[in-house]
Design an enzyme around this catalytic site. Structure first.
Site, PDB file in Angstrom:
ATOM      1  N   ASP A   1       8.421  10.002  14.224  1.00 44.02           N
ATOM      2  CA  ASP A   1       7.505   9.199  13.420  1.00 44.02           C
ATOM      3  C   ASP A   1       6.946   8.093  14.325  1.00 44.02           C
ATOM      4  O   ASP A   1       7.357   7.936  15.483  1.00 44.02           O
ATOM      5  CB  ASP A   1       8.196   8.647  12.154  1.00 44.02           C
ATOM      6  CG  ASP A   1       7.172   8.311  11.062  1.00 44.02           C
ATOM      7  OD1 ASP A   1       5.954   8.246  11.358  1.00 44.02           O
ATOM      8  OD2 ASP A   1       7.572   8.102   9.899  1.00 44.02           O
TER       9      ASP A   1
HETATM   10  C1  BGC Z   1       4.547   7.428   8.491  1.00 44.95           C
HETATM   11  C2  BGC Z   1       4.347   8.910   8.649  1.00 44.95           C
HETATM   12  C3  BGC Z   1       2.955   9.190   9.114  1.00 44.95           C
HETATM   13  C4  BGC Z   1       2.730   8.461  10.419  1.00 44.95           C
HETATM   14  C5  BGC Z   1       1.379   8.717  11.033  1.00 44.95           C
HETATM   15  C6  BGC Z   1       4.114   6.652   9.712  1.00 44.95           C
HETATM   16  O1  BGC Z   1       4.063   5.288   9.458  1.00 44.95           O
HETATM   17  O2  BGC Z   1       5.903   7.177   8.219  1.00 44.95           O
HETATM   18  O3  BGC Z   1       4.614   9.546   7.427  1.00 44.95           O
HETATM   19  O4  BGC Z   1       2.751  10.568   9.249  1.00 44.95           O
HETATM   20  O5  BGC Z   1       2.854   7.069  10.178  1.00 44.95           O
HETATM   21  O6  BGC Z   1       0.359   8.054  10.395  1.00 44.95           O
END
Ligand code: BGC
Length: 739
Positions: free
Chosen positions: A278
């Site tokens: 993530d």
């Molecule tokens: C989130 C993810 C997301 C990623 C990309 C993160 O803050 O937890 O679910 O896919 O950002 O935007």
């Protein structure tokens, strides 16, 4: 007619190779390419950037040099096409980029939030919605969607419950698999397919006290029985990629967690797809107190099995020196690069013509689909005296409340590409349906959090002048989603006061509640005749709601998350254990007893009923259904065999409608105590007035399996209670024995 079947699937043995089958010719091409790559180029492939807001000269140069394997949330369609051209034709090895994006519940056409979609219990429809999203996203050069999120969420304080399918592992698995099928289509090679990314592995939804990013403490047995099955089901459906979670799981960050990523994901499940971290989750292992510094974090993440690092640059900055120091190995790096290259080959990115930049748009078909899903996801929670549906001859309606005409709030969280101008609000839809003259609109409050009552007078005037009051209440878009945890679950702002004043007029009043999570609103519910729970319903929520209110459609959604009476009951979910002292129906309400005869020493509260406000699986209709004649084809289920459980469902009202029929089981004795009920299947059926259908579920021993104390998946012999039910709190009960 049976429209969608919850197929009983369980994974008693190792699931088939997930992340897609290995294709020999792709493996050869991967190996041949890998053999030509420099270490810098390899590390470039393992790095994903968010920096490409616009395609600057310096980014173009970095792409030529192979600095990046992927961009997320990047640029315009034209920038993406140009960046891809540079990667393919001007970088040394011509390795394509892959563009990822958060396509969570639609791309340009916005469908209901995932928690709403799940309430439709209609995987075929959810799959079609995901296919539409894939088509729109891929039109704009996105071939990787960061969904489905299948984190089990049992705490409505957690803002990301909006993005989850709810509290049940079986349902979440069916939901995740439907999205994977929709995104990936028949073949990833089809350039309208996008690679799915099942997330967040694992335990993210169990954040302590519902505070986002917080610690998850999950005993292994609960992890395996509740939190992991939806991932396993989504991977079994072929999900090409997986995202690690931000949180620690039992003290170890999910992004540096060899137990999750090596033992379970790659070992037990044989996943061969790509693992991405993530957003900065690699370097967050430092503040977690796990990695000493970013260098150490890079080592932990790679060793655990993270192929690509999202946004932070620990791989870029340190993998080379870690390799030189012998702290990571070349095979570890090569494995990660292989997993990334394989994905790009499988998507055809090396071979296909780079599509000309194009813009996705909302179409009549995508609108119709969005409306259907919004219609099926709405849940009727109360309908006293059959106030709904409203008669077409109602002379005038007052439309009141902060959410009646707010396009952005119809869409909900995570709508990077949705546009307010595509949204048809409830107000617009009601005006179109009834004509301007019959609709009196006064929002009362500027937004859901507003405490400014200066709009109340106009709202009361509108209500006084109308036959029926429609109150659009709830939570704005920005109150749910990532980092939007709430400690209170009430209707925010002065909404309750607005309802108090409207209710005093004693007009027929309907509350339509739009929110990203369960709320506590018993006072409001008691003041209105009907409550329609509409979630954040997406682009076409308005027409769906108007049709439901006036009976052009019949509510059929059912909750996939328990609604508490008060935040103090959280966590509260249907699949709890019985305890040694379960509260009984005789103790409903708030039994206090007297000092001489105190009320029973059972597991409950002394200041609130122990039951939820609305149970999992619950939802009303404009018709009524009668469940009868539960029968089993045999009293015993032989190991290796199957048992058939059937019931007759009859539409006893006067309207054609859909019903979601649910199958629950409970092993009466088990080597590890099991939930009082567990969902094992469901069917959404359509019934004409007076029509009866027999619904049959076939159950095998594998469907009944759970983990024992040694973490073996076992189907234990013994007696099993079974229910075919309209929700998790009612139903026809039977029993059988597993031999
Ligand atoms: C989130 C993810 C997301 C990623 C990309 C993160 O803050 O937890 O679910 O896919 O950002 O935007």
């Amino acid at each position: 007619m049976i429209r969608s079947a919850g197929i009983l699937t369980f994974f008693l043995c190792a699931i088939r190779l997930s992340g897609g089958p290995r294709d020999g010719s792709i493996e050869q091409r991967v190996d041949a390419l890998l053999a030509r790559m420099t270490l810098d180029e390899k590390i470039g492939q393992m790095s994903q950037s968010t920096a490409m807001n616009t395609l600057t000269d310096s980014i173009k140069q970095e792409i030529r040099q192979g600095r990046w394997g992927s961009f997320l949330n990047a640029g315009s369609p034209a920038d993406r096409a140009e960046a891809q051209r540079i990667a393919r034709h001007e970088s040394r090895l011509g390795i394509p980029l892959i563009f990822g994006r958060d396509v969570i519940h639609g791309y340009r056409t916005i469908f209901p939030i995932p928690l709403g979609q799940a309430a439709s219990w209609d995987p075929a429809l959810i799959e079609r919605a995901a296919r539409t999203a894939a088509t729109e996203a891929s039109t704009e050069g996105i071939r990787w969607a960061f969904a489905p999120m299948v984190d089990i969420a049992r705490d409505p304080r957690w803002g990301r419950i909006a993005e989850s399918p709810g509290e049940d592992p079986y349902l979440a698995g069916v939901f995740g698999a439907a999205i994977v099928r929709g995104f990936q289509g028949r073949s990833l090679l089809d350039n309208s397919s996008v690679a799915a990314c099942v997330k967040h592995f694992a335990g993210y939804g169990a954040a302590e006290a519902g505070r986002d990013y917080n610690s998850a403490w999950i005993p292994e047995i609960l992890l395996r029985d509740v939190y992991l099955p939806p991932f396993q089901a989504s991977l079994a459906a072929g999900a090409a990629t997986l995202m690690t979670a931000f949180n620690t799981l039992n003290g170890v960050p999910a992004t540096g967690n060899p137990f999750l990523l090596r033992t379970i994901l790659r070992g037990e499940w044989k996943f061969q797809g790509t693992v991405v971290s993530d957003y900065e989750a690699v370097t967050e292992m430092v503040p977690h107190g796990y990695a000493a510094d970013n260098r150490d974090a890079a080592r932990e993440a790679l060793s655990a099995g993270v192929d690509m690092e999202m946004v932070s640059a620990a791989y870029h900055d340190y993998l080379k020196s870690l390799l030189a120091a012998g702290q990571v190995t070349l095979p570890q790096i090569d494995d990660a690069v292989r997993n990334i290259l394989r994905l790009k080959f499988r998507l055809g990115l090396f071979d296909q013509k780079i599509p000309a930049p194009a813009q996705a748009s909302v179409t009549p078909q995508s609108r119709a689909l969005a409306q259907q899903l919004a219609t099926e996801s709405a849940v009727l929670l109360k309908n006293a005296g059959n106030l709904l549906p409203l008669s077409a001859s109602v002379h005038s309606v007052a439309v009141i409340g902060p959410l009646a005409n707010s396009p952005i709030d119809q869409m909900g969280t995570w709508v990077m590409d949705g546009r307010p101008e595509d949204v048809q609000t409830p107000l617009a839809a009601l005006r179109r349906m009834l004509g301007e003259a019959r609709v009196r609109y006064a929002p009362g409050l500027k937004n859901s959090r507003s405490v400014d009552r200066s709009g109340f007078a106009a709202a009361l005037d509108a209500a006084r002048a109308a036959d029926v009051v429609l109150l659009f209440l709830g939570e704005e878009q920005i109150l749910s989603g990532e980092a939007r945890s709430r400690a209170f679950l009430n209707l925010p702002g002065a909404q309750t006061q607005l309802v108090d004043e409207i209710a005093a007029l004693k007009k027929p009043t309907v509350a339509i509640i739009q929110a990203g999570r369960p709320l506590t609103f018993d006072r409001t519910a008691s003041q209105v005749g009907a409550v329609l729970w509409a979630w954040h319903p997406g682009t076409m929520g308005g027409p769906a709601i108007a049709d439901l209110l006036f009976g052009r459609a019949v509510p059929s959604g059912k909750l996939t998350v328990t609604f508490p009476r008060t935040v103090g009951q959280v966590p509260i979910y249907y699949a709890h254990l019985n305890t040694g002292r379960p509260a009984s129906a005789a103790e409903l309400g708030i039994p206090m007893g007297t000092p001489a005869e105190p009320a029973g020493y059972t597991s409950k509260y002394i200041d609130v009923d122990f039951t939820p406000e609305y149970p999992f699986g619950f939802g009303l209709s404009y018709t009524t259904f009668e469940y009868s004649n539960l029968r089993l084809n045999h009293p015993e289920l032989p190991t290796g065999g199957a048992i058939s459980l059937s019931a007759d469902i009859r539409n006893t009202g006067s309207r054609a409608a859909d019903e979601v029929v649910q199958l629950y089981v409970h092993p009466v004795t088990a080597s590890v105590a099991q939930p009082v009920r567990l969902l094992k299947g469901f069917r959404r059926i359509s019934l004409h007035p007076g029509e009866t259908q027999t619904v049959t579920f076939n159950v095998t021993a594998a469907d009944l399996a759970y983990h024992d104390q040694q973490m073996h998946l076992v189907a234990e012999p013994g007696r099993y209670q079974v229910w075919i039910a309209p929700d998790s709190a009612r139903g026809l009960e039977g029993a059988f024995t597993l031999r």
